[in-house]
Design a protein around this motif. Structure first.
Motif, PDB file in Angstrom:
ATOM      1  N   THR A 168       0.946  -1.253  -0.024  1.00 21.12           N
ATOM      2  CA  THR A 168      -0.228  -0.019  -0.058  1.00 21.12           C
ATOM      3  C   THR A 168       0.729   1.225   0.053  1.00 21.12           C
ATOM      4  OG1 THR A 168      -1.755  -1.087   1.011  1.00 21.12           O
ATOM      5  CG2 THR A 168      -1.813   1.239   1.272  1.00 21.12           C
ATOM      6  N   PRO A 169       1.930   1.528   0.771  1.00 22.46           N
ATOM      7  CA  PRO A 169       2.561   2.706   0.922  1.00 22.46           C
ATOM      8  C   PRO A 169       3.503   2.856  -0.528  1.00 22.46           C
ATOM      9  CG  PRO A 169       3.440   1.338   2.435  1.00 22.46           C
ATOM     10  CD  PRO A 169       2.116   0.639   2.156  1.00 22.46           C
ATOM     11  N   ILE A 181       1.331   3.728  -3.123  1.00 24.81           N
ATOM     12  CA  ILE A 181       1.076   5.472  -3.102  1.00 24.81           C
ATOM     13  C   ILE A 181       2.016   6.248  -3.834  1.00 24.81           C
ATOM     14  CG2 ILE A 181       0.539   7.422  -1.515  1.00 24.81           C
ATOM     15  CD1 ILE A 181      -0.864   5.349   0.365  1.00 24.81           C
ATOM     16  N   SER A 210       1.829  -4.149  -5.461  1.00 25.07           N
ATOM     17  CA  SER A 210       1.647  -2.802  -5.468  1.00 25.07           C
ATOM     18  C   SER A 210       1.558  -2.065  -6.748  1.00 25.07           C
ATOM     19  CB  SER A 210       3.286  -2.206  -5.057  1.00 25.07           C
ATOM     20  OG  SER A 210       4.031  -2.604  -6.195  1.00 25.07           O
ATOM     21  N   ALA A 220      -1.522   0.738  -6.969  1.00 22.85           N
ATOM     22  CA  ALA A 220      -1.169   1.949  -7.425  1.00 22.85           C
ATOM     23  C   ALA A 220      -2.075   2.606  -8.454  1.00 22.85           C
ATOM     24  CB  ALA A 220       0.230   1.937  -8.088  1.00 22.85           C
ATOM     25  N   VAL A 279      -5.277   3.760  -6.511  1.00 24.76           N
ATOM     26  CA  VAL A 279      -5.019   4.933  -5.860  1.00 24.76           C
ATOM     27  C   VAL A 279      -5.106   5.962  -6.723  1.00 24.76           C
ATOM     28  CG1 VAL A 279      -3.244   6.422  -4.271  1.00 24.76           C
ATOM     29  CG2 VAL A 279      -3.555   3.964  -3.845  1.00 24.76           C
ATOM     30  N   ARG A 280      -4.220   5.898  -7.854  1.00 21.60           N
ATOM     31  CA  ARG A 280      -4.258   6.767  -8.902  1.00 21.60           C
ATOM     32  C   ARG A 280      -5.632   7.429  -9.509  1.00 21.60           C
ATOM     33  NH1 ARG A 280      -3.411   7.374 -14.660  1.00 21.60           N
ATOM     34  NH2 ARG A 280      -3.771   5.181 -15.069  1.00 21.60           N
ATOM     35  N   LEU A 312      -6.765   9.770  -7.086  1.00 22.41           N
ATOM     36  CA  LEU A 312      -6.026  10.885  -7.109  1.00 22.41           C
ATOM     37  C   LEU A 312      -6.653  11.817  -8.399  1.00 22.41           C
ATOM     38  CD1 LEU A 312      -2.245  10.016  -6.660  1.00 22.41           C
ATOM     39  CD2 LEU A 312      -3.785  11.091  -4.895  1.00 22.41           C
ATOM     40  N   LEU A 319      -4.318  13.264  -0.319  1.00 20.46           N
ATOM     41  CA  LEU A 319      -4.491  11.646  -0.079  1.00 20.46           C
ATOM     42  C   LEU A 319      -5.435  11.232   0.816  1.00 20.46           C
ATOM     43  CD1 LEU A 319      -0.789  10.550   0.128  1.00 20.46           C
ATOM     44  CD2 LEU A 319      -2.407   9.915  -1.701  1.00 20.46           C
ATOM     45  N   LEU A 355      -7.936   8.535  -0.924  1.00 24.84           N
ATOM     46  CA  LEU A 355      -8.061   7.156  -0.278  1.00 24.84           C
ATOM     47  C   LEU A 355      -9.436   6.918   0.241  1.00 24.84           C
ATOM     48  CD1 LEU A 355      -4.446   6.697   1.652  1.00 24.84           C
ATOM     49  CD2 LEU A 355      -5.237   6.088  -0.638  1.00 24.84           C
TER      50      LEU A 355
END
Length: 360
Positions: free
Chosen positions: A168-169, A172, A237, A241, A244-245, A248, A275, A279
């Motif tokens: 997860t990190p 991001i 990941s 990603a 998450v994108r 964003l 963020l 999220l």
């Protein structure tokens, strides 16, 4: 609101839900045909399945007792219960993987509660993960147990928790890099994400077993579980990603402009404004990926790691209980279902909770 008003509102909500259900099931000719076909299919499947699983089942006894019956042999599950859960881990030390499961489940439950979203939680994750590994290996409480003897549900939960938690990190950062205005950084992120998403997970696992050891300088040997978790983390990941994108991209440009007007830098804007909103938007997608990743851990069997599903399959190869694959797979499926269904319900609850927080 008074009690009388509450009694009026509740029937109103029930009537609205009933009307919505009626519209979905019989609102059109197509919906009606689908409802009838589905009902007929269930009537054809469910009664024989219920008869096999409950009415004609053998709940205890030996393999010979089960062979004399016509239904499921749940006596097999009772006899192989500990093997399915812990595989080849020494029986006298199985309190260790049991404790690891408790620790991991508690960590996930605490993480799922918004009231615990504090800095201390970032410390709890590495502490619990390190303690779980040391406990399984027997580093703190001898005798030691090699990783080849690990298996079952603790391995499935451990790999899933560690890999998704680390992915997860990283995801991001990849999502931010892919949206960066720095061309070189953006293209590196795009190349990594597309390469990982375009490669089957089985191939990634074979890379972990065969190619990754050759890439390590000095010929140092790293445990195969660690190699697998490294590659799985990188693989997952890339998928996270992209989710998450999407979050964003859903944030309006006015948010960035307002942050710039307040004099906030890039990282403070991302951490404090962008963020948290992004999220929150992608919670359903993240939970969906987490459920899919949990099910994907069954692919660990191709590199010889005895996860839950592989341990269930191996339990039916015991000469004393040979051939009871259906019961083994049904039991494993029930465990997977508990975690996946719980995750989906949690996603709905968290969405409602965050909406209430916004209103307050």
């Amino acid at each position: 609101m008074s009690i009388a008003d509450t009694l009026v509102v509740l029937p109103g909500r029930a009537s609205a839900r009933l009307a919505t259900m009626r519209q979905g099931l019989f609102g059109s000719l197509g919906n009606t045909l689908i409802t009838i076909a589905t009902s007929a299919l269930l009537l054809w499947i469910v009664p024989p399945l219920f008869r096999w699983a409950v009415l004609d089942a053998t709940w205890s006894g030996t393999a010979q007792d089960c062979a004399a019956g016509e239904g499921a042999c749940w006596g097999f599950v009772a006899a192989k219960f500990r093997f399915i859960l812990f595989a080849f881990y020494p029986p006298e030390l199985q309190w260790r993987p049991l404790l690891v499961m408790v620790l991991l489940v508690m960590l996930l439950v605490v993480t799922a509660q918004p009231r615990f979203w504090r800095r201390e939680l970032f410390v709890a994750w590495p502490v619990v993960i390190a303690a779980s590994w040391l406990l399984m290996a027997g580093t703190l409480t001898p005798p030691t147990v090699p990783t080849n003897a690990w298996g079952g549900l603790p391995v499935t939960l451990f790999v899933w928790t560690v890999c998704f938690g680390l992915a997860t990190p990283i995801a991001i950062l990849l999502a931010l890099a892919r949206r960066s205005k720095m061309g070189g950084l953006r293209w590196v992120a795009v190349a990594f994400i597309e390469l990982m998403r375009g490669t089957p997970m089985v191939a990634i696992l074979y890379v972990a077993m065969l190619i990754l050891p050759m890439a390590i300088p000095g010929g140092q040997l790293i445990d195969k579980n660690i190699r697998a978790m490294i590659m799985i983390t990188l693989f997952w990941s890339a998928y996270v990603a992209e989710v998450v994108r999407a979050g964003l991209q859903a944030i309006h440009d006015g948010q960035y402009e307002a942050a710039t007007a307040l004099g906030l830098g890039y990282w403070r804007t991302m951490l404090l404004i962008v963020l948290p909103q992004a999220l929150r938007i992608v919670i359903p997608g993240m939970v969906n990926l987490a459920i899919g990743f949990l099910l994907a851990t069954s692919l660990l069997a191709v590199i010889g790691i005895f996860d839950l599903l592989n341990a269930a399959r191996a339990s039916a190869t015991d000469p004393q209980w040979l051939g009871f694959y259906n019961e083994a797979y049904v039991f494993a499926a029930a465990i997977y279902f508990v975690f996946c269904f719980g995750g989906s319900r949690y996603s709905l609850w968290l969405e409602r909770y965050l909406k209430r927080s916004d209103r307050r």
